[in-house]
Design an enzyme around this catalytic site. Structure first.
Site, short mmCIF file in Angstrom:
data_model
loop_
_atom_site.label_atom_id
_atom_site.label_comp_id
_atom_site.label_asym_id
_atom_site.label_seq_id
_atom_site.Cartn_x
_atom_site.Cartn_y
_atom_site.Cartn_z
N TYR A 22 0.76 12.19 4.95
CA TYR A 22 0.64 13.58 5.37
C TYR A 22 -0.76 13.86 5.85
CZ TYR A 22 1.03 18.71 4.97
OH TYR A 22 1.04 20.07 5.21
N HIS A 61 3.37 -0.13 -11.27
CA HIS A 61 2.64 0.95 -11.93
C HIS A 61 1.69 1.68 -11.00
CE1 HIS A 61 0.79 -3.00 -13.59
NE2 HIS A 61 0.45 -2.85 -12.34
#
Length: 379
Positions: free
Chosen positions: A306, A282
């Site tokens: 990123y 989850h």
């Protein structure tokens, strides 16, 4: 169908405005008409196609035709002489398709017929075009002609039911046909149950004895046998057998999820490999990562891949245990069997069988994991 050759007359119904698309390239249940028609005929034994249309749309059509199809494009303005050259040495019958048709098992009204190749050549020599039915032509059933957008929209419900009937015959259970949308290119294994709200698009392949839905959208994916996809979206990826996805999971393109994997609620996976037996239960993001087998991802784990300019990859080894609220700052490697303490931000390599604690600073304890497991196994 015993023909090996089909001649498809595709209508020149596109105006000169750039925004419009020829009817033959418009989708029905997500699949362009031309794509559905060519693939259906290939499945019935057609090996070669002569597609007749205005030359200005030849390049537009090419991406819509399967790469393995043997196709010759014929100039509509000169189709008489070009077809005569192509057909003069042919033997046997040819399938003629006049206009955009849908292969949904109804009477074609003469839009599709079979004719001997020699008789077709006689018509071409006499009229300079296909201006008349060749002698002995036989109407072919099983196709629905559509002439405009309104007819295409009207045909969607019939197509949806015909596609469902095909899957019923193959042993698939669709709980609510009126609330399920399946692209004609989709393949589904026997014993699979499709629950309401499911959308299957593109070249999706679903294995045997799966449960898909409710409210699942799968596009251009391969899903293994006995896998469950519940209220989730999957795109351009593969999912193994005996795996569960969802509810509310999002699988983005170029992901490969293995067998016996759990991808739970509010999990996002992007451009990553997830090894067999791994559990991502989850509230986790795994992007641009190569994950081994039997990894346990704690709640709130994020691979931060990123930096604002470039994407970097994480590598996580087999049997690693990633604690809750962990940030893995790519590029970083987590070794086999290592443990990461909850709340850690990992910026350096974690050796195999280590404990990594990085709340204020990262501390690696080599050999800790092996000792910890041995102590617990004795109890």
């Amino acid at each position: 169908m015993d023909q090996k050759l089909a001649v498809l007359f595709m209508p020149d119904d596109m105006t000169l405005t750039k925004e419009q698309t020829p009817l033959m390239l418009r989708p029905i249940l997500f699949c362009p008409i031309l794509t559905w028609m060519v693939e259906e005929l290939m499945g019935r034994g057609i090996e070669r196609f002569f597609i007749v249309s205005d030359k200005r749309v030849h390049d537009m059509m090419r991406p819509y035709v399967p790469e393995n199809a043997d196709v010759v494009y014929v100039d509509g303005a000169r189709h008489g002489e070009e077809l005569l050259t192509l057909l003069k040495d042919e033997k046997g019958s040819v399938l003629i398709v006049n206009g955009a048709v849908l292969p949904v098992g109804v009477f074609s009204g003469g839009a599709v017929y079979s004719a001997d190749a020699k008789e077709c050549c006689k018509v071409l020599k006499e009229h300079g075009a296909f201006a008349a039915f060749p002698k002995g032509a036989a109407i072919t059933k099983g196709f629905l002609p559509v002439g405009d957008d309104e007819e295409l929209r009207s045909a969607q419900d019939m197509c949806r039911r015909k596609i469902a009937d095909k899957h019923f015959a193959a042993g698939v259970s669709i709980m609510d046909v009126n609330n399920t949308y399946i692209d004609p290119r989709v393949k589904i294994g026997s014993g699979t149950v499709i629950l309401p709200g499911t959308i299957l698009r593109g070249r999706t392949v679903i294995g045997k004895n799966c449960t898909i839905g409710p409210n699942a959208m799968i596009r251009d994916c391969t899903v293994g046998d006995e896998t469950e996809v519940n209220a989730s979206q999957l795109n351009e990826s593969t999912v193994g057998a005996h795996t569960t996805v969802g509810p509310f999971a999002y699988v983005r393109p170029n992901s490969k999820i293995g067998d016996h994997v759990k991808v739970g609620d509010f999990v996002e996976i992007k451009n990553s490999v997830i090894g067999n037996g791994t559990k991502i239960s989850h509230l986790t993001y795994v992007g641009d990562s190569d994950c081994g087998e039997r990894i346990n991802f704690g709640c709130g784990t994020v691979t931060t891949n990123y930096d604002g300019f470039k994407k970097f990859r994480c590598t996580i080894g087999d049997d690693a245990f990633i604690g809750c609220n962990t940030n893995l700052i790519a590029p970083v490697t987590v070794g086999n069997g290592s443990y990461i303490a909850a709340g850690s931000t990992i910026t350096d390599e974690v050796p195999a069988d280590s404990l990594a604690i990085a709340r204020e600073r990262q501390v690696n304890k080599p050999g800790w994991a092996e000792q910890w497991r041995a102590a617990h196994e004795k109890k």
